[in-house]
Each structure stands twice: as C-alpha cells, then as structure tokens.
Design a protein around this motif. Structure first.
Motif, PDB file in Angstrom:
ATOM      1  N   LEU A 124       0.830  -1.206   0.000  1.00  0.00           N
ATOM      2  CA  LEU A 124       0.000   0.000   0.000  1.00  0.00           C
ATOM      3  C   LEU A 124       0.866   1.258   0.000  1.00  0.00           C
ATOM      4  O   LEU A 124       0.625   2.197  -0.783  1.00  0.00           O
ATOM      5  N   ILE A 125       1.880   1.306   0.855  1.00  0.00           N
ATOM      6  CA  ILE A 125       2.773   2.461   0.908  1.00  0.00           C
ATOM      7  C   ILE A 125       3.525   2.612  -0.407  1.00  0.00           C
ATOM      8  O   ILE A 125       3.712   3.733  -0.915  1.00  0.00           O
ATOM      9  N   SER A 126       3.938   1.501  -0.994  1.00  0.00           N
ATOM     10  CA  SER A 126       4.652   1.533  -2.273  1.00  0.00           C
ATOM     11  C   SER A 126       3.771   2.096  -3.382  1.00  0.00           C
ATOM     12  O   SER A 126       4.246   2.856  -4.244  1.00  0.00           O
ATOM     13  N   LEU A 127       2.500   1.745  -3.371  1.00  0.00           N
ATOM     14  CA  LEU A 127       1.579   2.258  -4.388  1.00  0.00           C
ATOM     15  C   LEU A 127       1.345   3.765  -4.220  1.00  0.00           C
ATOM     16  O   LEU A 127       1.274   4.508  -5.206  1.00  0.00           O
ATOM     17  N   VAL A 128       1.233   4.213  -2.971  1.00  0.00           N
ATOM     18  CA  VAL A 128       1.103   5.658  -2.717  1.00  0.00           C
ATOM     19  C   VAL A 128       2.330   6.379  -3.267  1.00  0.00           C
ATOM     20  O   VAL A 128       2.220   7.426  -3.930  1.00  0.00           O
ATOM     21  N   PHE A 129       3.492   5.817  -3.014  1.00  0.00           N
ATOM     22  CA  PHE A 129       4.752   6.371  -3.520  1.00  0.00           C
ATOM     23  C   PHE A 129       4.711   6.466  -5.046  1.00  0.00           C
ATOM     24  O   PHE A 129       5.065   7.506  -5.624  1.00  0.00           O
ATOM     25  N   TYR A 130       4.285   5.399  -5.684  1.00  0.00           N
ATOM     26  CA  TYR A 130       4.247   5.368  -7.152  1.00  0.00           C
ATOM     27  C   TYR A 130       3.301   6.423  -7.717  1.00  0.00           C
ATOM     28  O   TYR A 130       3.656   7.146  -8.665  1.00  0.00           O
ATOM     29  N   PHE A 131       2.119   6.538  -7.146  1.00  0.00           N
ATOM     30  CA  PHE A 131       1.134   7.471  -7.707  1.00  0.00           C
ATOM     31  C   PHE A 131       1.552   8.935  -7.495  1.00  0.00           C
ATOM     32  O   PHE A 131       1.238   9.788  -8.322  1.00  0.00           O
ATOM     33  N   ILE A 132       2.278   9.206  -6.403  1.00  0.00           N
ATOM     34  CA  ILE A 132       2.815  10.560  -6.229  1.00  0.00           C
ATOM     35  C   ILE A 132       3.877  10.835  -7.300  1.00  0.00           C
ATOM     36  O   ILE A 132       3.941  11.927  -7.873  1.00  0.00           O
ATOM     37  N   LEU A 133       4.694   9.834  -7.596  1.00  0.00           N
ATOM     38  CA  LEU A 133       5.682   9.975  -8.668  1.00  0.00           C
ATOM     39  C   LEU A 133       5.007  10.252 -10.003  1.00  0.00           C
ATOM     40  O   LEU A 133       5.418  11.149 -10.754  1.00  0.00           O
ATOM     41  N   ARG A 134       3.983   9.474 -10.303  1.00  0.00           N
ATOM     42  CA  ARG A 134       3.279   9.629 -11.582  1.00  0.00           C
ATOM     43  C   ARG A 134       2.640  11.003 -11.690  1.00  0.00           C
ATOM     44  O   ARG A 134       2.645  11.623 -12.768  1.00  0.00           O
TER      45      ARG A 134
END
Length: 328
Positions: A124-134
């Motif tokens: 979940l934390i990794s996905l939040v990280f990814y979407f902020i990057l995107r």
C-alpha cells in the motif's frame, strides 16, 4: 550547497538522537518494551532479553526534524514532492514497524503482525509512492550503471517500485540482528547515496535527507553499539529499508542499490538459500541464517562479525560510488 551544510545536517541529526536517547530509553524501560529473543537463536543472545526496543522512533524523529530544519533554511516551502515522498516512506514503513513491535512487546504476541498484514501494508505504501511519482511526471526508465543504456518500463515501473520498497525494507530488516550491525551498515549505505546525490545530481533534498539519516544512525550507535542499551526494532529497520529504496528510485540509481546495499543483499540471499536447501534436500547450507548468525556460530565474536560487515559495507559503497562517478 557546500560541505558546511552537509556537516551541519549530520551534526544536528546526531545531536538530536544523542540528546533524546537518555530520556527515551528509560521511558521504554518503564513501559517494559523489552526485546524478546528467539529461543532458536544463538544462546549468547539470551542475555539481551529485556533490552528496550522500538528505539527506531528516535531515529525517525531525528531524521524528520533535521530534514525539515535544514531544507526550511534554504527553501520557504520545505515540502517539495521529493521530501513528501521520502517522509511518506520513512514514516509509513516506520508506522508499520511500530505496529509490529507494539504487538510483540506490549501485547506479548511474539510474531507481531502476520506476514500477510505486513506485506499488505508495504505494498500500500509503495503504491502511494508510485502514484505521487506519476502525478509529478517522474521518468519510468531504468539505467544501467556506468553506461548510457536505458530501459523504458512504462507501467511496469510500478511493479519495480513495489519490488524495491518491499524488498529493501525486508532485506534491511533481516540485517538487524546484532548490536550495531544495521546502524553501521545502513549509515554507510545512506552516506554513499548522499554523496552521489550531492556530487552527480545536485539533488538538494535527497542529499539532506540521506545525511540526516547518517547523523541519526551515528547518534543511535552511541547507545546501540555492543553491548547495546537499546534496539531499533522493526520501527527503525523497516523505515530505513523503505527509505533507502526510495532514495535509489528518486536518484535513478535503482540498479546501483544492489551494489551499495550489498550487505543487505547477501543477508537476504543467505535466508533464501537456506530455505530452498532445507526444503529440497533437508540440509542447511549455513549453521543459521541470516548470514551474520552463521559467523557467530562458527566462533566469531559479535563485535568481530559487526566490524567485518561494516568493512564489507564500505567496500560495496566505495564500489557503487566508483561505478556511478566513473560513468560521468
């Protein structure tokens, strides 16, 4: 950014950790937040039972406060997307580790969070990280260190981020098994990324964050070196693992993490090899995994194991810096 700023960052973080530790460690002891030692582990570790754990909270406080102080000194808006990402990962994985530690020491459930619960939180934390990057149009390619070869991953970059953050947090967590082992090896690895972020990419935020971690870890070592007066627990180890993965991503040194974090990779491989060997042949390759316990059981003193792993970590860090700087 000159060397003065770098030294100030480490000094402030070091001092914060050193100053709050004499207050926080007795507080943990009063709460009876003591470490439980695995019965199947080396017998010499049984004397560590009851040593205060969850000291990673001190590291997280020191890193967050120092980072915001130093960046705020040069930038009226200290919450750039890079700092937002780094603090999200550090505190997010730290909270996950805190829950795991709290269940173990306060609720007296030795296993803490289940593996599925922990994995779900990490993803979940990794996905939040990814979407902020995107949302900030971050490039989705990876580059081979020392070359100009780039591979565009597109949406596959999301899978890479999950693999890196989950993998690095668990690998660093496995390394936290001896007094001062993780604090020393992590300080070396974060220092290497801090140098590269400063030297090659002039990424101010990443440099400050990395060196704030180094200072906090050196301060923590004052109390965590053998014989340890406090352990960082999963609160610290999961947070540090996630943070170093995030730094490797933000600096576009994803592959170089394997080299700079070589000690963490070796520790993880020793566990994988041990499990595969035992399940397929019924035999163990190592006397015990992770790897640091193997050397203990063949007769090395704890301090010898720790200092040797620090030296190996320095070699890996120097190799990583050489490869990246040589490519310019």
């Amino acid at each position: 950014m000159n060397e003065y700023v770098l030294l100030m960052t480490m000094a402030i973080s070091f001092l914060i950790t050193v100053l709050i530790s004499p207050v926080f460690i007795p507080f943990l002891r009063r709460l009876k937040f003591g470490q439980s030692i695995r019965e199947e582990g080396p017998k010499s570790h049984m004397k560590k039972t009851g040593t205060p754990t969850m000291g990673g909270v001190m590291i997280l406080i020191s890193v967050a406060v120092t980072t915001l102080i130093m960046i705020g000194k040069f930038n009226p808006n200290p919450f750039s997307f890079q700092i937002l990402l780094l603090l999200t990962v550090l505190l997010g994985f730290g909270l996950l580790g805190f829950l795991d530690d709290f269940i173990k020491v306060a609720l007296k459930r030795n296993l803490g969070l289940t593996s599925k619960q922990k994995m779900a939180g990490q993803i979940l934390i990794s996905l939040v990280f990814y979407f902020i990057l995107r949302a900030n149009d971050f490039p989705t390619y990876i580059q081979i260190p020392g070359t100009n070869v780039q591979w565009e991953l597109g949406w596959g970059y999301a899978l890479l981020i999950i693999f890196m953050l989950v993998g690095s947090s668990n690998a660093v967590n496995l390394t936290d098994g001896l007094d001062g082992l993780l604090a020393g090896t992590a300080a070396i690895a974060f220092g290497a990324f801090g140098i590269l972020a400063w030297y090659g990419f002039t990424q101010f935020e990443v440099t400050i964050f990395s060196l704030a971690v180094v200072g906090a870890l050196l301060g923590f070592l004052v109390f965590n070196a053998h014989p340890a007066k406090v352990f960082m627990g999963d609160t610290g180890s999961l947070a540090l693992g996630g943070a170093i993965g995030a730094i490797a991503i933000l600096t576009k040194m994803e592959i170089l993490l394997i080299i700079i974090g070589g000690v963490f990779v070796l520790e993880t491989l020793s566990v994988i090899i041990q499990v595969i060997s035992f399940k397929t042949t019924g035999k163990r390759v190592f006397k015990m995994s992770p790897l640091h316990h193997h050397y203990e059981l063949i007769g090395w003193s704890e301090w010898r194991v720790v200092t040797t792993f620090w030296l190996v970590g320095l070699v890996f860090a120097a190799l990583g810096i050489y490869i990246e700087v040589w490519s310019y």
